[in-house]
Scaffold this motif. Structure first.
Motif, PDB file in Angstrom:
ATOM      1  N   GLY A   1       3.311  27.541   1.333  1.00 50.78           N
ATOM      2  CA  GLY A   1       3.950  28.464   2.257  1.00 50.78           C
ATOM      3  C   GLY A   1       5.467  28.290   2.204  1.00 50.78           C
ATOM      4  N   GLY A   2       6.191  29.198   2.815  1.00 53.48           N
ATOM      5  CA  GLY A   2       7.645  29.112   2.804  1.00 53.48           C
ATOM      6  C   GLY A   2       8.225  29.728   1.548  1.00 53.48           C
ATOM      7  N   ASP A   3       9.521  29.987   1.601  1.00 50.08           N
ATOM      8  CA  ASP A   3      10.175  30.654   0.493  1.00 50.08           C
ATOM      9  C   ASP A   3      11.152  29.747  -0.255  1.00 50.08           C
ATOM     10  OD1 ASP A   3      10.365  33.477   2.663  1.00 50.08           O
ATOM     11  OD2 ASP A   3       8.884  33.087   1.073  1.00 50.08           O
ATOM     12  N   ALA A   4      11.211  28.481   0.130  1.00 50.07           N
ATOM     13  CA  ALA A   4      12.183  27.589  -0.500  1.00 50.07           C
ATOM     14  C   ALA A   4      11.845  27.376  -1.969  1.00 50.07           C
ATOM     15  CB  ALA A   4      12.203  26.249   0.236  1.00 50.07           C
ATOM     16  N   ASP A   5      12.907  27.216  -2.773  1.00 54.94           N
ATOM     17  CA  ASP A   5      12.724  26.984  -4.198  1.00 54.94           C
ATOM     18  C   ASP A   5      12.609  25.483  -4.438  1.00 54.94           C
ATOM     19  OD1 ASP A   5      14.737  27.511  -7.181  1.00 54.94           O
ATOM     20  OD2 ASP A   5      12.594  27.157  -6.910  1.00 54.94           O
ATOM     21  N   ASP A   6      11.397  24.966  -4.321  1.00 55.54           N
ATOM     22  CA  ASP A   6      11.169  23.526  -4.397  1.00 55.54           C
ATOM     23  C   ASP A   6      10.620  23.182  -5.773  1.00 55.54           C
ATOM     24  OD1 ASP A   6      11.854  23.057  -1.636  1.00 55.54           O
ATOM     25  OD2 ASP A   6       9.990  24.094  -1.173  1.00 55.54           O
ATOM     26  N   ASN A   7      11.476  23.208  -6.781  1.00 57.87           N
ATOM     27  CA  ASN A   7      11.012  22.947  -8.134  1.00 57.87           C
ATOM     28  C   ASN A   7      11.401  21.557  -8.630  1.00 57.87           C
ATOM     29  OD1 ASN A   7      13.733  23.200  -8.526  1.00 57.87           O
ATOM     30  ND2 ASN A   7      13.602  25.011  -9.845  1.00 57.87           N
ATOM     31  N   PHE A   8      11.921  20.724  -7.719  1.00 60.15           N
ATOM     32  CA  PHE A   8      12.268  19.348  -8.067  1.00 60.15           C
ATOM     33  C   PHE A   8      13.269  19.289  -9.222  1.00 60.15           C
ATOM     34  CE2 PHE A   8       8.216  19.189  -5.898  1.00 60.15           C
ATOM     35  CZ  PHE A   8       8.379  18.126  -5.018  1.00 60.15           C
ATOM     36  N   SER A   9      14.095  20.299  -9.341  1.00 53.30           N
ATOM     37  CA  SER A   9      15.043  20.355 -10.452  1.00 53.30           C
ATOM     38  C   SER A   9      16.063  19.224 -10.395  1.00 53.30           C
ATOM     39  CB  SER A   9      15.759  21.708 -10.467  1.00 53.30           C
ATOM     40  OG  SER A   9      16.462  21.922  -9.261  1.00 53.30           O
ATOM     41  N   ARG A  10      16.446  18.834  -9.198  1.00 61.39           N
ATOM     42  CA  ARG A  10      17.425  17.761  -9.062  1.00 61.39           C
ATOM     43  C   ARG A  10      16.868  16.464  -9.638  1.00 61.39           C
ATOM     44  NH1 ARG A  10      19.608  17.997  -3.413  1.00 61.39           N
ATOM     45  NH2 ARG A  10      17.392  18.073  -3.036  1.00 61.39           N
ATOM     46  N   GLY A  11      15.632  16.135  -9.263  1.00 61.57           N
ATOM     47  CA  GLY A  11      15.012  14.922  -9.769  1.00 61.57           C
ATOM     48  C   GLY A  11      14.754  14.973 -11.258  1.00 61.57           C
ATOM     49  N   PHE A  12      14.277  16.131 -11.748  1.00 62.05           N
ATOM     50  CA  PHE A  12      14.012  16.264 -13.179  1.00 62.05           C
ATOM     51  C   PHE A  12      15.285  16.128 -14.004  1.00 62.05           C
ATOM     52  CE2 PHE A  12       9.864  18.160 -12.107  1.00 62.05           C
ATOM     53  CZ  PHE A  12       9.090  17.446 -13.011  1.00 62.05           C
ATOM     54  N   SER A  13      16.366  16.697 -13.530  1.00 56.77           N
ATOM     55  CA  SER A  13      17.626  16.587 -14.240  1.00 56.77           C
ATOM     56  C   SER A  13      18.068  15.129 -14.327  1.00 56.77           C
ATOM     57  CB  SER A  13      18.694  17.415 -13.530  1.00 56.77           C
ATOM     58  OG  SER A  13      19.952  17.269 -14.162  1.00 56.77           O
ATOM     59  N   ALA A  14      17.929  14.409 -13.222  1.00 56.52           N
ATOM     60  CA  ALA A  14      18.320  13.002 -13.207  1.00 56.52           C
ATOM     61  C   ALA A  14      17.430  12.176 -14.130  1.00 56.52           C
ATOM     62  CB  ALA A  14      18.250  12.456 -11.780  1.00 56.52           C
ATOM     63  N   LEU A  15      16.122  12.417 -14.089  1.00 57.62           N
ATOM     64  CA  LEU A  15      15.201  11.660 -14.938  1.00 57.62           C
ATOM     65  C   LEU A  15      15.434  11.984 -16.415  1.00 57.62           C
ATOM     66  CD1 LEU A  15      11.835  11.836 -12.938  1.00 57.62           C
ATOM     67  CD2 LEU A  15      13.623  10.093 -12.861  1.00 57.62           C
ATOM     68  N   GLY A  16      15.694  13.252 -16.714  1.00 52.02           N
ATOM     69  CA  GLY A  16      15.962  13.632 -18.093  1.00 52.02           C
ATOM     70  C   GLY A  16      17.210  12.962 -18.644  1.00 52.02           C
ATOM     71  N   SER A  17      18.264  12.905 -17.816  1.00 50.48           N
ATOM     72  CA  SER A  17      19.492  12.244 -18.248  1.00 50.48           C
ATOM     73  C   SER A  17      19.271  10.764 -18.501  1.00 50.48           C
ATOM     74  CB  SER A  17      20.584  12.445 -17.187  1.00 50.48           C
ATOM     75  OG  SER A  17      20.919  13.811 -17.053  1.00 50.48           O
ATOM     76  N   LEU A  18      18.484  10.139 -17.638  1.00 49.89           N
ATOM     77  CA  LEU A  18      18.192   8.720 -17.827  1.00 49.89           C
ATOM     78  C   LEU A  18      17.394   8.488 -19.102  1.00 49.89           C
ATOM     79  CD1 LEU A  18      17.314   7.776 -14.136  1.00 49.89           C
ATOM     80  CD2 LEU A  18      19.246   6.899 -15.459  1.00 49.89           C
ATOM     81  N   ALA A  19      16.428   9.378 -19.366  1.00 50.18           N
ATOM     82  CA  ALA A  19      15.618   9.233 -20.572  1.00 50.18           C
ATOM     83  C   ALA A  19      16.476   9.342 -21.830  1.00 50.18           C
ATOM     84  CB  ALA A  19      14.512  10.283 -20.593  1.00 50.18           C
ATOM     85  N   VAL A  20      17.432  10.277 -21.829  1.00 51.42           N
ATOM     86  CA  VAL A  20      18.323  10.444 -22.968  1.00 51.42           C
ATOM     87  C   VAL A  20      19.140   9.177 -23.207  1.00 51.42           C
ATOM     88  CG1 VAL A  20      20.371  11.685 -23.772  1.00 51.42           C
ATOM     89  CG2 VAL A  20      18.447  12.942 -22.830  1.00 51.42           C
ATOM     90  N   SER A  21      19.491   8.487 -22.122  1.00 48.35           N
ATOM     91  CA  SER A  21      20.309   7.274 -22.232  1.00 48.35           C
ATOM     92  C   SER A  21      19.502   6.043 -22.602  1.00 48.35           C
ATOM     93  CB  SER A  21      21.060   7.028 -20.925  1.00 48.35           C
ATOM     94  OG  SER A  21      20.155   6.660 -19.884  1.00 48.35           O
ATOM     95  N   GLY A  22      18.168   6.206 -22.768  1.00 45.36           N
ATOM     96  CA  GLY A  22      17.344   5.089 -23.214  1.00 45.36           C
ATOM     97  C   GLY A  22      16.466   4.472 -22.151  1.00 45.36           C
ATOM     98  N   VAL A  23      16.474   4.999 -20.931  1.00 48.68           N
ATOM     99  CA  VAL A  23      15.623   4.478 -19.860  1.00 48.68           C
ATOM    100  C   VAL A  23      14.211   5.036 -20.027  1.00 48.68           C
ATOM    101  CG1 VAL A  23      15.240   4.403 -17.362  1.00 48.68           C
ATOM    102  CG2 VAL A  23      17.579   4.300 -18.287  1.00 48.68           C
ATOM    103  N   GLN A  24      13.215   4.169 -19.934  1.00 50.93           N
ATOM    104  CA  GLN A  24      11.838   4.655 -19.951  1.00 50.93           C
ATOM    105  C   GLN A  24      11.472   5.086 -18.532  1.00 50.93           C
ATOM    106  OE1 GLN A  24       8.918   2.012 -21.600  1.00 50.93           O
ATOM    107  NE2 GLN A  24       7.209   3.260 -20.888  1.00 50.93           N
ATOM    108  N   VAL A  25      10.978   6.295 -18.400  1.00 51.99           N
ATOM    109  CA  VAL A  25      10.737   6.918 -17.105  1.00 51.99           C
ATOM    110  C   VAL A  25       9.271   7.306 -16.970  1.00 51.99           C
ATOM    111  CG1 VAL A  25      11.278   8.912 -15.657  1.00 51.99           C
ATOM    112  CG2 VAL A  25      13.090   7.822 -16.999  1.00 51.99           C
ATOM    113  N   SER A  26       8.715   7.041 -15.809  1.00 54.46           N
ATOM    114  CA  SER A  26       7.373   7.525 -15.473  1.00 54.46           C
ATOM    115  C   SER A  26       7.372   7.907 -14.003  1.00 54.46           C
ATOM    116  CB  SER A  26       6.317   6.449 -15.741  1.00 54.46           C
ATOM    117  OG  SER A  26       5.029   6.904 -15.378  1.00 54.46           O
ATOM    118  N   ALA A  27       6.820   9.081 -13.679  1.00 55.56           N
ATOM    119  CA  ALA A  27       6.861   9.537 -12.293  1.00 55.56           C
ATOM    120  C   ALA A  27       5.751  10.545 -12.028  1.00 55.56           C
ATOM    121  CB  ALA A  27       8.221  10.174 -11.978  1.00 55.56           C
TER     122      ALA A  27
END
Length: 302
Positions: free
Chosen positions: A24-50
């Motif tokens: 319900g609701g109209d908010a755009d809750d696509n977790f883009s902020r978290g995905f962007s942060a995790l993607g940047s960390l992965a590029v820098s060599g951090v192993q990520v699982s979430a």
């Protein structure tokens, strides 16, 4: 145990395209902020699982390599707490026993019992110390009491195949010791905490006891740093937010699993990072990435 950084980034991008929205609701809750942060960390060599799921529906809201086994440091202590709670629910078990600490149990780092004068404490008090401060000394005394094999058997009985408490807490790990205190997969850890929240682990009584101990956790430095809660007093709802979580930290390891309830809905989440902890900037980037995931979770439930 490791995976290529670019593969982790690719999966983060892929899953972000199908992330969940509010019920319900109209908010755009696509977790883009978290995905962007995790993607940047992965590029820098951090192993990520979430992974994050809606507690009511079980719908997966986002996932990044959530079946990968990661070192999870103190998160494996939750499995010990489950076994202790199950013992306390057994009338044949002496739940009022006072446990002495022995020289071999002592270990540094987290916890406060090592700084207290009391040489012995009740079993339930030790479990509360583990829940509140991830107390290493209390952990070792409880493991000595119930047995690591019993914890492993309980873990297997719960159906967990990628999550385990491997060893005692040690100041130094030698070649004959387990390389990590615990390991876990985000998919299993979110299931475990969702099941605890619903009273389905062993029994309702056991689940509630474990949740009670974990609700004392004073470490809100990782994902939960985004929730604005008082680290020393958050057992009740604060601005409609209620949290139960467990964190794990070791050299190159930061991990958190929890259940977050808000005015609109609730989620269970797990985030693990495995990285070369060679400089402060890398560690701070990992911490900020976990906070970004937390901000997305907060928006979803609030």
């Amino acid at each position: 145990m490791t995976i290529p950084a670019m593969e982790s980034e690719r999966r983060a991008r892929h899953t972000s395209q199908r992330a969940g929205r509010h019920i319900g609701g109209d908010a755009d809750d696509n977790f883009s902020r978290g995905f962007s942060a995790l993607g940047s960390l992965a590029v820098s060599g951090v192993q990520v699982s979430a992974r994050a799921t809606d507690l009511a529906s079980g719908r997966v809201l986002f996932s990044v390599d959530d079946h990968v086994v990661m070192p999870t440091a103190s998160i494996g202590k939750v499995l010990l707490l489950v076994e202790v709670a199950a013992r306390l629910a057994d009338p044949a078990f002496n739940g009022y026993a006072i446990l002495d600490r022995e020289t071999a149990d002592f270990v540094g780092d987290s916890g406060i019992w090592q700084h207290l004068q009391a040489p012995a404490l009740p079993i339930a008090d030790l479990a509360a110390l583990v829940g509140a401060t991830s107390d290493n000394l209390a952990t070792n005394v409880l493991i000595r009491t119930v047995g690591l094999e019993a914890v492993r058997a309980r873990t297997e009985a719960l159906g967990l195949k990628r999550t385990a408490l491997l060893d005692l807490v040690r100041d130094h790990r030698g070649p004959d010791d387990a390389p990590q205190l615990s390991i876990g997969a985000a998919s299993e850890l979110t299931w475990l905490f969702a099941s605890l929240a619903r009273g389905e682990i062993v029994s309702k009584e056991v689940s509630q006891r474990v949740i009670g101990w974990l609700s004392l956790n004073a470490d809100l430095s990782l994902v939960a740093s985004a929730f604005g809660l008082d680290p020393l007093a958050h057992r009740g709802a604060d601005h409609g937010i209620l949290l139960v979580n467990k964190t794990g930290a070791d050299g190159g390891v930061r991990a958190e699993v929890g259940v977050l309830r808000g005015p609109r809905t609730a989620v269970t989440y797990a985030v693990s990072m495995y990285f070369a902890d060679t400089n402060l900037q890398t560690r701070l980037a990992v911490l900020d990435g976990m906070r970004q995931v937390g901000l997305d979770l907060l928006e979803y439930v609030h």
